[in-house]
Design a protein around this motif. Sequence first.
Motif, PDB file in Angstrom:
ATOM      1  N   PRO A 131      -4.316   4.996  -6.336  1.00  0.00           N
ATOM      2  CA  PRO A 131      -3.578   3.728  -6.234  1.00  0.00           C
ATOM      3  C   PRO A 131      -4.449   2.556  -6.656  1.00  0.00           C
ATOM      4  O   PRO A 131      -5.664   2.550  -6.437  1.00  0.00           O
ATOM      5  N   PHE A 132      -3.824   1.553  -7.249  1.00  0.00           N
ATOM      6  CA  PHE A 132      -4.450   0.311  -7.698  1.00  0.00           C
ATOM      7  C   PHE A 132      -5.437   0.508  -8.854  1.00  0.00           C
ATOM      8  O   PHE A 132      -5.919  -0.453  -9.426  1.00  0.00           O
ATOM      9  N   ILE A 133      -5.779   1.768  -9.171  1.00  0.00           N
ATOM     10  CA  ILE A 133      -6.748   2.020 -10.238  1.00  0.00           C
ATOM     11  C   ILE A 133      -6.073   2.664 -11.449  1.00  0.00           C
ATOM     12  O   ILE A 133      -6.269   2.240 -12.584  1.00  0.00           O
ATOM     13  N   LEU A 163       0.829  -1.195   0.000  1.00  0.00           N
ATOM     14  CA  LEU A 163       0.000   0.000   0.000  1.00  0.00           C
ATOM     15  C   LEU A 163       0.871   1.255   0.000  1.00  0.00           C
ATOM     16  O   LEU A 163       0.584   2.223  -0.721  1.00  0.00           O
ATOM     17  N   ILE A 164       1.899   1.231   0.823  1.00  0.00           N
ATOM     18  CA  ILE A 164       2.807   2.393   0.874  1.00  0.00           C
ATOM     19  C   ILE A 164       3.478   2.592  -0.479  1.00  0.00           C
ATOM     20  O   ILE A 164       3.597   3.727  -0.984  1.00  0.00           O
ATOM     21  N   ILE A 165       3.928   1.511  -1.114  1.00  0.00           N
ATOM     22  CA  ILE A 165       4.604   1.616  -2.428  1.00  0.00           C
ATOM     23  C   ILE A 165       3.637   2.166  -3.471  1.00  0.00           C
ATOM     24  O   ILE A 165       3.983   3.050  -4.253  1.00  0.00           O
ATOM     25  N   LYS A 166       2.410   1.640  -3.469  1.00  0.00           N
ATOM     26  CA  LYS A 166       1.421   2.121  -4.407  1.00  0.00           C
ATOM     27  C   LYS A 166       1.075   3.582  -4.166  1.00  0.00           C
ATOM     28  O   LYS A 166       0.815   4.338  -5.112  1.00  0.00           O
ATOM     29  N   PHE A 167       1.075   3.971  -2.901  1.00  0.00           N
ATOM     30  CA  PHE A 167       0.777   5.364  -2.578  1.00  0.00           C
ATOM     31  C   PHE A 167       1.846   6.286  -3.150  1.00  0.00           C
ATOM     32  O   PHE A 167       1.534   7.328  -3.748  1.00  0.00           O
ATOM     33  N   PHE A 168       3.096   5.899  -2.947  1.00  0.00           N
ATOM     34  CA  PHE A 168       4.179   6.724  -3.507  1.00  0.00           C
ATOM     35  C   PHE A 168       4.193   6.676  -5.036  1.00  0.00           C
ATOM     36  O   PHE A 168       4.523   7.662  -5.693  1.00  0.00           O
ATOM     37  N   GLN A 169       3.811   5.544  -5.593  1.00  0.00           N
ATOM     38  CA  GLN A 169       3.769   5.454  -7.057  1.00  0.00           C
ATOM     39  C   GLN A 169       2.645   6.293  -7.654  1.00  0.00           C
ATOM     40  O   GLN A 169       2.709   6.666  -8.815  1.00  0.00           O
ATOM     41  N   SER A 170       1.620   6.550  -6.863  1.00  0.00           N
ATOM     42  CA  SER A 170       0.509   7.359  -7.360  1.00  0.00           C
ATOM     43  C   SER A 170       0.874   8.841  -7.426  1.00  0.00           C
ATOM     44  O   SER A 170       0.146   9.632  -8.021  1.00  0.00           O
ATOM     45  N   ILE A 171       1.956   9.217  -6.804  1.00  0.00           N
ATOM     46  CA  ILE A 171       2.418  10.607  -6.863  1.00  0.00           C
ATOM     47  C   ILE A 171       3.437  10.705  -8.003  1.00  0.00           C
ATOM     48  O   ILE A 171       4.488  10.041  -7.978  1.00  0.00           O
TER      49      ILE A 171
END
Length: 319
Positions: free
Chosen positions: A62-64, A24-32
Amino acid sequence: MDIQNIAPMDGLVMIIWGVLFLILIIKFFQSIRLVPTKSAYIVERLGKYHCTLEAGFHALLPFIDRVAYIQDLKEETIDVPPQECFSKDEVNVEVDGVIYISVTDPVKASYGITDYRFAAMQLAQTTTRSVIGTLELDRTFEERDLISAKVVEVLDAAGDTWGIRVHRYEIKNISPPQTVKNAMEMQVNAERERRAILAKSEGDKQSLINRSEGIKRETINVSEGEKQRRINAAEGKASEILALARATSESITKVAQVINQDGGQQALEMQLSEQYLAQFKGLSKANNKVILPANLMDYQQWMDSIGLNSIANQRKKSG
């Protein structure tokens, strides 16, 4: 329930939750996303195109949402590898070049073609082969601009679909076989020798023309000088004759005036008598020709022969 079996299960659950949290943390940073200048990010939402991110800060779901393609909008160069082409006169030449392109529509560049760089390179090669096939070998070296313009025209037509723009296409090398190179070098050397001979003949021709022009001008100058000299001599002679005539006229006039005066006749006769007697001194010299009257001692007859006595008698009668 066995306590010893519960402890390992809790540890496994904790590990699973930790992995999920880490994802979740990785996806959160990837969404930025921080998009740099002259770049475009293509975002897909649930596998479908959603939007294009331009330069600046962006946040995704994230994830979308996910960045499916990253397109560089700066102009770039693509080397076209050497390829064999046949000219119109069936000579095999090797041609390579370079393409200058840039992405104008990131969406078309991402979805309109799989790899626009490879496609542009292939299209440039095929177009180059077709254009060189219509030209003879000698013209292929002279018509580089024509080949480049034709390749750019074809790539621009395809670029509208691919979302790219072809700025220019430059041919780097056109390499014929070694035998053709040798023949071309011999032809160039022959052409240089022909030009050298022609230049030398033109120089000799100009030299002869200049020399003849110099002789002509010299002849004209000499003739003009001779003409002017004769004119000057004639004018001098005429002036001399005119001066002598004028002096003779004046002397005759003065003599006539003196004769008409009192005692002039006697003075003239005395002077002529002296000259008459002086002529006898030359009789003894050889080659002297003197015209004398029949009677050398008859002075009056000689005076009558020159008309002086008649002039004197007329004056006496008029007096």
